[in-house]
Design a protein around this motif. Sequence first.
Motif, short mmCIF file in Angstrom:
data_model
loop_
_atom_site.label_atom_id
_atom_site.label_comp_id
_atom_site.label_asym_id
_atom_site.label_seq_id
_atom_site.Cartn_x
_atom_site.Cartn_y
_atom_site.Cartn_z
N ALA A 243 -44.54 -5.35 -67.48
CA ALA A 243 -45.48 -4.23 -67.36
C ALA A 243 -45.52 -3.68 -65.94
O ALA A 243 -46.00 -2.57 -65.72
N GLU A 244 -45.02 -4.46 -64.99
CA GLU A 244 -45.03 -4.03 -63.59
C GLU A 244 -43.78 -3.27 -63.19
O GLU A 244 -43.70 -2.75 -62.09
N THR A 245 -42.79 -3.24 -64.06
CA THR A 245 -41.49 -2.68 -63.66
C THR A 245 -41.44 -1.17 -63.73
O THR A 245 -40.51 -0.55 -63.21
N GLY A 246 -42.41 -0.56 -64.44
CA GLY A 246 -42.40 0.89 -64.54
C GLY A 246 -41.67 1.36 -65.80
O GLY A 246 -41.85 2.50 -66.22
N ASP A 247 -40.82 0.49 -66.38
CA ASP A 247 -40.19 0.94 -67.63
C ASP A 247 -40.40 -0.05 -68.77
O ASP A 247 -41.15 -0.99 -68.63
N SER B 77 -28.79 11.52 -66.99
CA SER B 77 -30.06 11.15 -66.37
C SER B 77 -30.78 10.06 -67.15
O SER B 77 -30.51 9.82 -68.33
N LYS B 78 -31.67 9.40 -66.44
CA LYS B 78 -32.53 8.38 -67.03
C LYS B 78 -33.97 8.76 -66.74
O LYS B 78 -34.26 9.40 -65.73
N MET B 79 -34.87 8.32 -67.62
CA MET B 79 -36.27 8.68 -67.43
C MET B 79 -37.15 7.46 -67.64
O MET B 79 -36.90 6.64 -68.51
N LEU B 80 -38.19 7.36 -66.84
CA LEU B 80 -39.20 6.32 -67.06
C LEU B 80 -40.24 6.86 -68.05
O LEU B 80 -40.38 8.07 -68.20
N PRO B 81 -40.96 5.94 -68.68
CA PRO B 81 -41.94 6.36 -69.69
C PRO B 81 -42.94 7.39 -69.17
O PRO B 81 -43.41 8.23 -69.94
N ASP B 82 -43.27 7.31 -67.90
CA ASP B 82 -44.27 8.26 -67.38
C ASP B 82 -43.65 9.59 -66.95
O ASP B 82 -44.35 10.45 -66.41
N GLY B 83 -42.38 9.76 -67.16
CA GLY B 83 -41.77 11.05 -66.92
C GLY B 83 -40.93 11.15 -65.66
O GLY B 83 -40.18 12.12 -65.49
N ARG B 84 -41.04 10.19 -64.78
CA ARG B 84 -40.19 10.21 -63.60
C ARG B 84 -38.73 10.19 -64.04
O ARG B 84 -38.36 9.44 -64.94
N GLN B 85 -37.92 10.99 -63.36
CA GLN B 85 -36.56 11.18 -63.82
C GLN B 85 -35.57 10.95 -62.69
O GLN B 85 -35.85 11.26 -61.53
#
Lengths: 247, 247
Positions: A243-247, B77-85
């Motif tokens: 949960a701390e990794t961001g993904d 590209s890759k994306m994190l769940p919160d939208g950071r790309q």
Amino acid sequence: MTKSATSVPLENDPLPDLCRACKARHRGICGALDAQQLAELNRRSHKQVVEPGKTLMDAEEPTSAYSNILAGVVKLSKMLPDGRQQIVGLQFAPDFVGRPFSQESALKAEAVTSTVLCTFPRNVLERMIADSAGLEHNLYLQALAELDDARDLLLTLGRKTARERVATFLLMIARHTPKAEGTGEPQGSTDFELPLTRAEIADFLGLTIETVSRQLTKLKGSGVIRVEANRRICVPDLELLEAETGD
Amino acid sequence: MTKSATSVPLENDPLPDLCRACKARHRGICGALDAQQLAELNRRSHKQVVEPGKTLMDAEEPTSAYSNILAGVVKLSKMLPDGRQQIVGLQFAPDFVGRPFSQESALKAEAVTSTVLCTFPRNVLERMIADSAGLEHNLYLQALAELDDARDLLLTLGRKTARERVATFLLMIARHTPKAEGTGEPQGSTDFELPLTRAEIADFLGLTIETVSRQLTKLKGSGVIRVEANRRICVPDLELLEAETGD
DNA sequence: CGGATCCTTGAACCTAATCAAGAAATGTGG
DNA sequence: CCACATTTCTTGATTAGGTTCAAGGATCCG
């Protein structure tokens, strides 16, 4: 292409002892080789133990040998002229180390821990690639896996916070540490030894030593990890770490 | 420049028209195929032009087709769940786009510019790989090249300053832009069009739009580049730009 | 011409780097 | 086994590079 003139007929069990118990035999690139090819490769290879810090390959220098990692950890790094350094890959058993089809590697490969290698000359491998499509296939698969790893790390370096980077790194190491099973440990709890120093972790994550240290302290404070000794980490709940990794 | 005719049928030549003038034919992965294989691949492939923003592959979704880039630019590209790309790779003609031996790509592939593709079904390629060691060899070489690129970018994201990152990016684009020769331009001077928006450059370099914009302004102020239009860059002296990259 | 997107610039803020010091661990030789 | 040197790690104070927030200017396109 026919086999080499030096081939000795081995009727009964041609499988070399060295290969018999080898990690790379089945999970590594050698899985593609038949007994005769293994025997040939084995004749030209040697097993060696290298100490931490030993350079296996150097940037801008022609590489004359390739290796399989049988145990231990190898780091791949790049450096800028002014000394800034970035670790661009970590390799574990049974990975293959080397850059086929290029004289210069542009990378430095260095043992991180005490490492066991199975090393063979460059030209031997390249000849066997020409003979064995399966071998090249396995090398290709490894390159694709390294590419996936590199791109995961790109996301980490480009877009994650220091805390997320450290958590991501810890999780990666945890996943590369074989579980001590059978002890009926609570599901999800994991213990492991960090193969890297704080300085190396920093070079891997694009941070400084101090930031890595502080983030470890903070993760400890949040109860995500316990630091049992400098290098020994305990993760009571892997999901908490994830949960701390961001993904 | 005379536009080469839009396909004059040639019956007795087994080489498909589409392949005849194709960049991927010699420099790309198709270089490994003989006329018959090319003909087969050609039967199952189609040429298409896709507009900027079109998604060729999506993360977490099974990919049913692969492509060669004939013209244009594709971003991975890759994306994190919160939208950071994070853009983890840029591909140009005649690159191959796809991730063989994996159903899910973990990456999104998207046309950056208007792009010409030669697209074929997944299973066709995988069958041809099994038949043609040369094809897999070429795919392997491309994977190794992508790996080298990814690791260069890791060094950039992990260790370079904003200014160095932007300079590195500009130099990369300059090197992917074929030189307008014969015009007797002063050696080292280069002109090119940026295929990416500021937002995309930021996603490639792990920065924000604003930082990219500011660094471009500063490089302009230092005389390293001229910005002739938003997307059009002129580099009077490539060595000056190289000196800004940090390596 | 009007609307939308893309780009630039300024000001305030914040995260991680830098600078600095000391503590803990590791290793070495007596 | 201990004393000492060295390396590794942690913590604190300060700084700086890049982000965020905000507004206005270009450019593009129907």
